[in-house]
Enzyme design. Structure first.
Site, PDB file in Angstrom:
ATOM      1  N   GLU A   1      44.996  22.946  49.759  1.00 20.06           N
ATOM      2  CA  GLU A   1      43.980  22.662  50.827  1.00 20.06           C
ATOM      3  C   GLU A   1      43.509  21.261  50.766  1.00 20.06           C
ATOM      4  OE1 GLU A   1      40.783  25.624  50.569  1.00 20.06           O
ATOM      5  OE2 GLU A   1      42.065  27.339  51.450  1.00 20.06           O
TER       6      GLU A   1
ATOM      7  N   GLU B   1      47.529  31.194  52.397  1.00 21.96           N
ATOM      8  CA  GLU B   1      46.414  31.661  51.900  1.00 21.96           C
ATOM      9  C   GLU B   1      45.191  32.427  52.924  1.00 21.96           C
ATOM     10  OE1 GLU B   1      44.417  29.678  48.562  1.00 21.96           O
ATOM     11  OE2 GLU B   1      42.355  30.444  49.579  1.00 21.96           O
TER      12      GLU B   1
HETATM   13  C1  IDC Z   1      38.085  30.244  44.391  1.00 21.64           C
HETATM   14  C2  IDC Z   1      38.235  31.264  43.404  1.00 21.64           C
HETATM   15  C3  IDC Z   1      36.734  31.158  42.382  1.00 21.64           C
HETATM   16  C4  IDC Z   1      36.763  29.894  42.012  1.00 21.64           C
HETATM   17  C5  IDC Z   1      37.064  28.511  43.034  1.00 21.64           C
HETATM   18  C6  IDC Z   1      36.654  27.192  42.560  1.00 21.64           C
HETATM   19  O1  IDC Z   1      38.201  32.323  44.206  1.00 21.64           O
HETATM   20  O2  IDC Z   1      36.870  32.227  41.602  1.00 21.64           O
HETATM   21  O3  IDC Z   1      35.584  29.764  41.303  1.00 21.64           O
HETATM   22  O4  IDC Z   1      37.731  29.091  43.723  1.00 21.64           O
HETATM   23  O5  IDC Z   1      37.960  26.809  42.057  1.00 21.64           O
HETATM   24  C7  IDC Z   1      40.027  28.434  48.821  1.00 21.64           C
HETATM   25  C8  IDC Z   1      40.679  28.161  47.958  1.00 21.64           C
HETATM   26  C9  IDC Z   1      40.763  28.972  46.436  1.00 21.64           C
HETATM   27  C10 IDC Z   1      39.183  29.718  46.435  1.00 21.64           C
HETATM   28  C11 IDC Z   1      39.195  30.429  47.649  1.00 21.64           C
HETATM   29  C12 IDC Z   1      37.683  31.333  47.474  1.00 21.64           C
HETATM   30  O6  IDC Z   1      42.080  27.748  48.052  1.00 21.64           O
HETATM   31  O7  IDC Z   1      41.045  28.156  45.531  1.00 21.64           O
HETATM   32  O8  IDC Z   1      39.401  30.315  45.130  1.00 21.64           O
HETATM   33  N1  IDC Z   1      39.288  29.666  48.669  1.00 21.64           N
HETATM   34  O9  IDC Z   1      36.666  30.384  47.389  1.00 21.64           O
HETATM   35  N2  IDC Z   1      40.021  28.042  50.078  1.00 21.64           N
HETATM   36  C13 IDC Z   1      39.096  28.818  50.843  1.00 21.64           C
HETATM   37  C14 IDC Z   1      38.426  29.886  50.009  1.00 21.64           C
END
Ligand code: IDC
Length: 402
Positions: free
Chosen positions: A225, A319
């Site tokens: 992302e 995702e």
């Molecule tokens: C989130 C994980 C969380 C972690 C966070 C930071 O669920 O446990 O603490 O990242 O690293 C994304 C991202 C994905 C995120 C997810 C939810 O690609 O890494 O994971 N998210 O926040 N994009 C939108 C949402």
């Protein structure tokens, strides 16, 4: 398409064919030698009538034994491969906006993403049993292996590179043995601009493409992302990394992340990726990420998807989550239902975040669930229950095309 519209302007989130003649002659020779041995041991069996009967029986027995011996010498995947997603669909490619299988038929990936494999909440599920449960009980045909570049134990932020790579390799191995597709996800997030770790990305994808160039089930996702950077900046990174991968792996599908946390453009209404895609390479797809609990996503992103598809851009939802973009909040089944209708209608593939028991809404397992496979309904979170049901229903609806 039933999605409410808004006018906000800024964005903030996968035969064995030895020489047949050699094998036949070898089998005949072994058969002759074996019959000689039977004659010498049990002469009574050699009365012409008895001998004829037993010769037939002997031949049947021999064929049976040789078949068992041959099967036993093959890798386990080849034996049980008759109906795996990979044995049915083979190598994937991109045709127009569609992902197609080796016979040229449209094909949809129903995937699950690991949580970051740099954390235990992600790493613990990189097991063959976990993936097998998803394949056999959830209708999942692909696994996304998420390798964070930054954050705790991140690949470019102090993590043990060779251990993290071997975890990715394990994941690909299990998916391959199970006949599933595997996405290798270079999970940039807090690093924002993919160029930040370009050197590491170049070295990582060189290693991966060399290793997996002959695999039929490996897909490369080169930047999860991107955020806080322009499409031209992402594009320039993507062109360099695609070139690095294509030096070894000539045709695997490559997924390119898009501006503003993979939302196809840097503002709610801008579509710079569809308007200005990468040219000169085939089998490239562009990611669109959404979170069903983030009402704004369901308000403006479906229009962007439609615009992109009309422009001929191959889009993949590498995702999505049932929660808010933070991973928390509450799940939104109404939005998720609208999304699945749109994605299925357009043969867009999707991967749900995430296979984890971390205490957050987007996790597919309850935080109290300690099992890493064979989950019962009571082991699943609300998101997990919904996704399992949806994926199984989709697989059933697709029938032989699944
Ligand atoms: C989130 C994980 C969380 C972690 C966070 C930071 O669920 O446990 O603490 O990242 O690293 C994304 C991202 C994905 C995120 C997810 C939810 O690609 O890494 O994971 N998210 O926040 N994009 C939108 C949402």
């Amino acid at each position: 398409m039933g999605f409410p519209r808004v006018t906000v302007k800024v964005l903030n989130s996968y035969g064995f064919t030895p020489s047949e003649n050699d094998t036949d002659e070898k089998n005949r020779q072994e058969g002759r030698e074996s019959m000689e041995r039977i004659k010498n041991r049990w002469p009574s069996l050699c009365h012409p009538r008895v001998a004829r009967k037993h010769r037939r029986l002997g031949t049947v027995l021999l064929v049976f034994c040789l078949t068992i011996a041959t099967l036993g010498s093959l890798p386990a995947t080849t034996v049980s491969a008759a109906s795996t997603p990979l044995s049915k669909h083979g190598k994937l490619s991109v045709k127009g906006t569609n992902l197609v299988d080796s016979k040229g038929n449209t094909f949809q990936l129903r995937g699950i993403s690991t949580h970051g494999i740099n954390w235990d909440v992600g790493k613990n599920y990189v097991t063959k049993k976990s993936f097998k449960t998803l394949r056999d009980q959830w209708g999942v045909n692909a696994i996304r292996l998420s390798l964070y570049t930054e954050g705790y134990n991140g690949y470019c932020s102090g993590g043990n590179k060779s251990q993290l790579r071997s975890l990715v390799n394990k994941g690909v191995k299990y998916a391959t043995e199970l006949g599933m597709y595997a996405v290798i996800d270079w999970h940039i997030l807090s690093d924002g601009n993919p160029n930040t770790h370009y050197k590491e990305a170049k070295s990582f994808f060189t290693t991966m493409a060399k290793k997996y160039k002959n695999y039929k089930n490996v897909i490369y996702e080169i930047c999860n992302e991107p955020n806080g950077c322009s499409w031209s900046s992402i594009k320039s990174y993507a062109k360099k990394i695609i070139k690095v991968i294509r030096k070894y792996d000539k045709d695997a599908v490559i997924i390119v992340g898009t501006p503003s946390w993979s939302q196809l453009g840097s503002s709610l209404t801008s579509n710079e990726v569809a308007d200005n895609p990468i040219t000169g390479y085939s089998n490239i797809m562009y990611s669109l990420h959404f979170y069903a609990g983030e009402s704004a996503h369901t308000q403006y992103l479906p229009d962007k998807l439609t615009y992109a598809l009309e422009k001929g851009l191959p889009v993949i939802v590498s995702e999505f989550g049932m929660s808010a973009a933070s991973g928390g909040g509450s799940i939104n089944k109404t939005s998720a239902n609208q999304w699945f209708t749109l994605l299925n209608k357009n043969n867009v593939s999707y991967f749900c975040w995430s296979l984890s028991n971390k205490a957050e809404t987007c996790s597919l397992l309850k935080s109290s669930t300690k099992k890493i496979s064979g989950w019962k309904s009571s082991d699943l979170s609300a998101a997990g229950k919904y996704i399992k049901k949806k994926y199984l229903a989709r697989k059933k609806a697709l029938g032989s095309k699944a």
